[in-house]
Design an enzyme around this catalytic site. Structure first.
Site, short mmCIF file in Angstrom:
data_model
loop_
_atom_site.label_atom_id
_atom_site.label_comp_id
_atom_site.label_asym_id
_atom_site.label_seq_id
_atom_site.Cartn_x
_atom_site.Cartn_y
_atom_site.Cartn_z
CE LYS A 49 -8.35 69.02 58.59
NZ LYS A 49 -8.21 68.76 60.05
C1 LIG Z 1 -12.36 63.04 56.53
C2 LIG Z 1 -12.07 63.72 57.83
N1 LIG Z 1 -12.90 63.51 58.86
C3 LIG Z 1 -12.69 64.08 60.06
C4 LIG Z 1 -11.60 64.90 60.29
C5 LIG Z 1 -11.40 65.48 61.64
O1 LIG Z 1 -11.54 66.86 61.66
P1 LIG Z 1 -10.76 67.74 62.70
O2 LIG Z 1 -9.30 67.55 62.46
O3 LIG Z 1 -11.20 69.14 62.42
O4 LIG Z 1 -11.14 67.30 64.08
C6 LIG Z 1 -10.72 65.15 59.24
C7 LIG Z 1 -9.54 65.98 59.44
O5 LIG Z 1 -8.60 65.95 58.70
C8 LIG Z 1 -10.95 64.55 57.97
O6 LIG Z 1 -10.14 64.76 56.93
#
Ligand SMILES: Cc1ncc(COP(=O)(O)O)c(C=O)c1O
Length: 341
Positions: A49
């Site tokens: 992120k």
């Molecule tokens: C641990 C984790 N997995 C998955 C995601 C999902 O990613 P995205 O928001 O890019 O779809 C996030 C997003 O904050 C996350 O922190």
């Protein structure tokens, strides 16, 4: 500025360490189909992120929405907040993160350590409160000069921040990739990566994974424990979930996701987070059915270190009826069968 795909031997900013994350082969099927993990925990903050956090702030600065001494506000389950905390510390901004009790304690501690102000939404229990968080963050920013609500669910920079992931995969594999699979929360990570990768790999199949209980790929809605991912009931599906780019949407239950993260840790010494456990679970189920010698890349959003109090804590898992040794054993058996070396 460093080039996106190469790094000088010495860097001067922590954000120069973003990207160029490794690929790790976790499994290989009898027909030669391989599952490679794009290990985004090798970024600063231990998560993908930070890529989009930097992009959203670069864009805001360019538009003039954020100037010297400005204030960043975001609703976050933690990893976006950690990324913004780094960018704010590096560039001298004030940063306020609106959080709920669902966030992993270590993510909150990390943000605080970097000078972030934490504002908790006023709710009970450890469920997700995405909608309440977003409302409060928007309220806090409204009408204030040099104050920017990054609004990750609807900020195009969130997807653009992942174009480099697509470029890195294309370059590392010389475009020899058939399937991309990843978690869908805001949709920025999977859809941004897919959009860029499809430029050089037009036949790419894209699979999105959300927790069972999340609503981006349909009902039923219910609470879930996978952190940072999915769209809980009451929250709006973000603009970045681009259904035209996603060939298949699937769901992983908390028990399977966490069992997979725990089994992977024991199998090969790799700590992945709970949402990544869900992604790997779905990837392993599909691997033996791919065409011979195919390459499937799984986007691993973060590492397991932040989940020692939860996913990797037997008491926490048992208290929520999430611990299932039989499912863990099944995943371990699959991994042993698929691993060739
Ligand atoms: C641990 C984790 N997995 C998955 C995601 C999902 O990613 P995205 O928001 O890019 O779809 C996030 C997003 O904050 C996350 O922190």
């Amino acid at each position: 500025m460093t080039d996106a795909l190469t790094r000088p031997p010495v860097v001067t900013r922590i954000t120069d360490l973003i990207g160029r994350t490794p690929l790790f082969e976790l499994a290989r099927a009898d027909n030669g189909a391989r599952l490679l993990l794009k290990l985004e925990m090798f970024n600063p903050t231990g998560s993908a992120k930070i890529r989009m956090a930097r992009q959203m702030i670069d864009d805001a600065e360019q538009r003039g929405d954020l100037r010297d001494g400005g204030h960043i506000i975001e609703s976050t389950s933690g990893n976006t907040g950690l990324g913004l905390a780094v960018v704010a510390a590096e560039r001298g901004y004030r940063f306020t993160a609106v959080v709920d009790n669902h966030a992993a304690a270590d993510k909150l501690r990390g943000m605080k350590a970097m000078g972030t102000e934490l504002v908790h939404v006023d709710t009970d229990g450890d469920e997700l409160h995405t909608a309440a968080r977003e409302e409060l963050a928007e309220d806090m920013a409204r009408g204030k000069d040099n104050t920017f609500f990054t609004e990750q669910h609807n900020n195009p920079g969130n997807a653009v921040g992942y174009y480099d992931v697509g470029r890195e995969i294309a370059q590392a594999l010389d475009n020899q990739v058939d399937v991309l699979i990843g978690a869908v929360g805001t949709g920025g990570g999977l859809c941004g990566t897919a959009r860029e990768l499809k430029k050089t790999v037009p036949g790419l199949t894209v699979i999105g994974v959300e927790p069972k209980g999340s609503i981006a790929f349909g009902p039923p809605a219910h609470d879930y424990y996978q952190s940072g991912t999915g769209t809980p009931e009451g929250a709006t599906i973000g603009l970045l979930v681009d259904y035209d780019l996603i060939d298949e949407g699937t769901k992983a239950g908390d028990i399977e996701a966490f069992a997979t993260a725990r089994a992977v840790a024991r199998h090969c010494g790799l700590l992945i987070g709970g949402s990544a456990g869900g992604v790997v679970h779905e990837a392993l189920a599909r691997l033996p059915h791919l065409a011979p010698d195919s390459v499937m890349v799984a986007f691993i959003n973060d590492g397991g270190e932040k989940y020692m109090d939860t996913v990797f804590n037997d008491d926490w898992m048992s208290a929520r009826a999430l611990l299932d040794p039989a499912v863990e054993a099944e995943v371990e058996e699959t991994l042993t069968k698929l691993r060739r070396d």
